[in-house]
Design an enzyme around this catalytic site. Structure first.
Site, short mmCIF file in Angstrom:
data_model
loop_
_atom_site.label_atom_id
_atom_site.label_comp_id
_atom_site.label_asym_id
_atom_site.label_seq_id
_atom_site.Cartn_x
_atom_site.Cartn_y
_atom_site.Cartn_z
N SER A 151 27.04 -37.28 51.68
CA SER A 151 26.70 -36.07 50.92
C SER A 151 25.46 -36.35 50.06
O SER A 151 24.45 -36.84 50.58
CB SER A 151 27.90 -35.66 50.08
OG SER A 151 27.74 -34.40 49.52
N ASP A 318 32.33 -29.67 59.06
CA ASP A 318 31.65 -29.66 57.77
C ASP A 318 30.67 -28.49 57.76
O ASP A 318 29.64 -28.52 58.44
CB ASP A 318 30.91 -30.98 57.58
CG ASP A 318 30.20 -31.09 56.23
OD1 ASP A 318 30.16 -30.09 55.48
OD2 ASP A 318 29.69 -32.19 55.94
N HIS A 351 33.73 -31.12 54.88
CA HIS A 351 32.83 -32.05 54.22
C HIS A 351 33.57 -33.25 53.64
O HIS A 351 33.05 -34.37 53.62
CB HIS A 351 32.09 -31.29 53.11
CG HIS A 351 31.00 -32.08 52.46
ND1 HIS A 351 29.91 -32.55 53.17
CD2 HIS A 351 30.81 -32.49 51.17
CE1 HIS A 351 29.10 -33.21 52.34
NE2 HIS A 351 29.63 -33.19 51.14
N ASP A 352 34.78 -33.02 53.18
CA ASP A 352 35.62 -34.07 52.59
C ASP A 352 35.85 -35.25 53.53
O ASP A 352 36.24 -36.33 53.08
CB ASP A 352 36.99 -33.49 52.22
CG ASP A 352 37.13 -33.32 50.70
OD1 ASP A 352 36.14 -33.56 49.98
OD2 ASP A 352 38.22 -32.96 50.26
#
Lengths: 378, 378
Positions: A151, A318, A351-352
């Protein structure tokens, strides 16, 4: 075989020399918190820097004094993919953050007895990389075996190869993007507006007033949380499940489990995260744009990185930093004939996923770091 | 050839008989605002009901007293796809809304001299359909030629065929879903939390205090707006364009054009939209779930609609109510051997597309309504 690095103690490094910032301002008289795991070898060739994203810091692995596990403990440790029996791993809390390094809550040297508050200078991804480089210098590390981040941390990993390409060999950038999209900026902006318009924000000088803009922080966290998860994983974990047997027909009470979850996450976050830090870090995300710095060409931006080797990884679900954004990076690297591997990992977690221990993802990192460790002679 | 319906005057219809609500409560002594366009034919067979979504009302077409154009004026008028030379079109503002019908800002009959505020009863899609049915009864319309709506309006169109299937022939449901996903609910919840935690909200009784929770409304609107647009159209319209020539390095000032746009939309919205209405309408969205009412089977839910004919349309870039959600509806209809046409329209505008005049979209509606008008003998 994989074990924890055990209990770790954060260290602090003070810098009297001002850090020149991209904005033209400078950060003076600052301290950075950091942790290290493993042992630097005699050749000083086995150091790996781990860069953090919004809600994390220098505490990457093991248990800290409070007993909290590091944010990437599943990745970093003896026998883990980033094997601390072979590699010397460094985590640094970036300036402007709120986990130990100098940030908005720290004393402002220009206003004795006062915290910086809203007067903390705006910091960028590039400024963080420069601050990290100074820490590594002091630790006697001339060249990193690798820099890794997910990220916003991935942006820092990329920026290392653009600013200090001779000081790093491998770059591993996960679930990241070469810049935020308009939608990404929009979500950041809503979160910032929620914070800034909270009456407890006081223009960013809430600390002096003994206030905390918790309402704004809660809303910001909820927005963030939604964008970290995939629609699929939300449907699987919460779906339309009600908290009670039947609807209560209320506009303000919790009806659905997803609401309960979001409120809980929001409440926790508002207890420990600094509002000015939230603004600074989302701005650092907004500003990152190496292509703009290179006349609009991402390929030109990566020209300095010709000697670096890259692993770029993205996750299928994501939607915050979609695989297409990672492919933009890959294309720019390929355009420069730079050594790059790309993995698009089919994972349901949005995204996690970069924080989770998906088997394929960790196998990929294990293989890459085994290679990096061998290269480093460990 | 297509012209405007001209200047229109909203009408009001009062109901002394209480409206029983799904929650078990009732709405008593209420007034609904409505508009009509075109002429009801002698056979009373050419009436079309247009159902509105969150930020709209009975003013569908033409110019109202304030000179404002109706929210679906591009669709409804003489020679337009919903041709008012042939069809009699009715727009009704739902109870709980804030555009003329009885809502939270109206006097509470149980508390003389006070507005309802937070005490306005929770209303559902089904309640709205029942309220609309009463208006049509009074207008002498036993059976609608068609009911049409987009988004939340589409849910109402669907609910018509479940509750009053004999009173409607065609259902046109656009950019809608058979229920909200966990992510949809999550976005609603963040917006509600922003409103409810605004200190000017006063537990929903802000009107009595002379306050308006504008901060919360602004944040709610920004969140909504992001979900109405596609990532693509945001990138095309705003991209990463800066407001100034170069970044100013500020966490609180506008830096990017997208921020300026969102703030402007938010400010406008907070001037006219009622906060309690926002809570009520997002809750109506959350609660809509005909499958739950039918033991978890959407196919079973649509059994009453066997004599109705459906047109379901979705837009390729709509991530709020994605095409996959429309296909769930189509599948449930097909499982019942119900007459359904489905169009998945390739359009860049995201959820907002249902309000725009995309050529293929309008051609589709034009063809369907020509058929409906012919059937109605006009």
């Amino acid at each position: 075989m994989a074990a924890s690095v055990g209990t770790v103690t954060a260290q602090a490094m003070h810098f009297a020399e001002p850090l020149p910032l991209r904005s033209g301002a400078a950060l003076r008289d600052y301290t950075l918190a950091y942790e290290t795991y493993g042992t630097l070898n005699a050749a000083r060739s086995n150091a790996v820097l781990v860069c953090h994203a919004l809600n994390a810091g220098h505490h990457v692995a093991g248990r800290d004094a409070a007993g909290d596990l590091g944010w990437w403990d599943n990745l970093v440790g003896p026998g883990k993919p980033l094997d601390t029996d072979r590699l010397f791993v460094v985590g640094i809390n970036n300036p402007g953050s709120c986990f130990g390094s100098t940030g908005p809550a720290s004393p402002n040297p220009d206003a004795p007895g006062q915290p910086y508050g809203a007067d903390f200078p705006v910091v960028t991804v590039e400024d963080w990389v420069d601050a990290q480089a100074r820490v590594l210098e002091r630790l006697g590390i001339d060249q990193l075996a690798a820099v890794i981040g997910g990220s916003l941390g991935g942006m820092q990993a990329l920026a290392w190869t653009l600013r200090h390409p001779a000081r790093v060999r491998h770059c591993i950038a996960i679930a990241t993007a070469p810049s935020l999209s308009a939608e990404n900026i929009a979500f950041n902006e809503v979160a910032r507006r929620a914070i800034v318009t909270d009456p407890d924000f006081h223009g960013g000088h809430y600390q002096k007033r003994g206030a905390v803009p918790k309402r704004g922080l809660r809303v910001a966290r909820m927005i963030g949380h939604i964008t970290y998860l995939s629609d699929d994983v939300m449907n699987e974990k919460f779906g339309r499940a009600l908290r009670n047997d039947a609807p209560r027909y209320s506009t303000q009470d919790v009806e659905f489990q997803i609401e309960s979850y979001l409120r809980h996450q929001a409440d926790k976050f508002a207890e420990y995260f600094d509002a000015n830090t939230y603004l600074l870090i989302t701005r650092a995300l907004d500003y990152f744009d190496p292509a703009r710095d290179a006349g609009g060409s991402l390929a030109r931006a990566f020209q300095p990185a010709r000697a670096n080797r890259f692993l770029i990884a993205s996750f299928s679900t994501d939607w915050r930093f979609a695989p297409a954004r990672s492919r933009e990076i890959v294309k720019a690297l390929v355009d420069n004939r730079i050594d790059v591997s790309y993995a698009e990992i089919d994972a349901p977690h949005g995204h996690d996923a970069f924080l989770l221990d998906d088997a394929r993802y960790h196998a990929l990192l294990r293989a890459r770091f085994a290679h990096i460790a061998a290269e480093a002679g460990t």
